[in-house]
Write a protein that holds these residues in place. Structure first.
Motif, short mmCIF file in Angstrom:
data_model
loop_
_atom_site.label_atom_id
_atom_site.label_comp_id
_atom_site.label_asym_id
_atom_site.label_seq_id
_atom_site.Cartn_x
_atom_site.Cartn_y
_atom_site.Cartn_z
N VAL A 75 -12.50 -31.57 -60.92
CA VAL A 75 -12.83 -32.92 -60.49
C VAL A 75 -14.01 -33.48 -61.30
O VAL A 75 -14.04 -34.65 -61.62
CB VAL A 75 -13.14 -32.96 -58.97
N ARG A 76 -14.96 -32.64 -61.67
CA ARG A 76 -16.11 -33.14 -62.45
C ARG A 76 -15.66 -33.71 -63.79
O ARG A 76 -16.24 -34.65 -64.30
CB ARG A 76 -17.17 -32.06 -62.63
N ASP A 77 -14.57 -33.15 -64.37
CA ASP A 77 -14.03 -33.69 -65.63
C ASP A 77 -13.30 -35.01 -65.39
O ASP A 77 -13.42 -35.94 -66.18
CB ASP A 77 -13.08 -32.70 -66.28
N ILE A 78 -12.55 -35.06 -64.30
CA ILE A 78 -11.77 -36.27 -63.98
C ILE A 78 -12.69 -37.46 -63.76
O ILE A 78 -12.44 -38.56 -64.23
CB ILE A 78 -10.90 -36.05 -62.74
N LEU A 79 -13.80 -37.26 -63.03
CA LEU A 79 -14.69 -38.36 -62.63
C LEU A 79 -15.96 -38.42 -63.49
O LEU A 79 -16.93 -39.08 -63.10
CB LEU A 79 -15.06 -38.20 -61.15
N ALA A 80 -15.95 -37.79 -64.65
CA ALA A 80 -17.16 -37.73 -65.49
C ALA A 80 -17.64 -39.09 -65.96
O ALA A 80 -18.85 -39.32 -66.09
CB ALA A 80 -16.91 -36.82 -66.69
N ASN A 81 -16.74 -40.02 -66.24
CA ASN A 81 -17.13 -41.30 -66.84
C ASN A 81 -16.75 -42.54 -66.05
O ASN A 81 -17.06 -43.65 -66.46
CB ASN A 81 -16.54 -41.40 -68.26
N PHE A 82 -16.05 -42.34 -64.93
CA PHE A 82 -15.64 -43.46 -64.09
C PHE A 82 -15.40 -42.90 -62.69
O PHE A 82 -14.86 -41.80 -62.57
CB PHE A 82 -14.37 -44.11 -64.66
N PRO A 83 -15.77 -43.60 -61.62
CA PRO A 83 -15.70 -43.02 -60.28
C PRO A 83 -14.32 -42.96 -59.63
O PRO A 83 -14.21 -42.61 -58.46
CB PRO A 83 -16.65 -43.91 -59.47
N ALA A 84 -13.27 -43.26 -60.36
CA ALA A 84 -11.88 -43.13 -59.88
C ALA A 84 -11.00 -42.89 -61.10
O ALA A 84 -11.42 -43.15 -62.23
CB ALA A 84 -11.45 -44.40 -59.15
#
Length: 91
Positions: A75-84
């Motif tokens: 999840v930290r990779d998925i939401l690293a640059n945008f909150p969704a």
């Protein structure tokens, strides 16, 4: 939410965290929120391909890794640059 078409080996995944404001203490200074999730991962269906997924919002490509129980995405990779995220398999 994960939507799959197993006949085409296609999938898309929608990731939207709940209660992000509470995690941040009602401050928007901590956005994006990737680091809040530590080692949390989304476990995907066991028969899902390990093909990379593309975040439609950021155009980032994310690698699906093989976890103990099957394919997974941190999840930290998925939401690293945008909150969704809206993740789709590249064709």
């Amino acid at each position: 939410m994960c939507i799959r078409d197993s006949s085409k080996d296609d999938a898309c995944l929608v990731v939207v965290p709940r209660m992000t404001a509470q995690l941040l203490g009602f401050s928007s200074e901590g956005l994006p929120v990737g680091n809040l999730w530590g080692e949390t991962a989304i476990v995907l269906p066991k028969d899902m391909s390990l093909k990379p997924l593309r975040n439609v919002f950021t155009t980032e490509q994310l690698s699906v890794r093989q976890g103990e129980t099957g394919p997974e995405l941190p999840v930290r990779d998925i939401l690293a640059n945008f909150p969704a995220a809206l993740l789709a398999m590249d064709s």
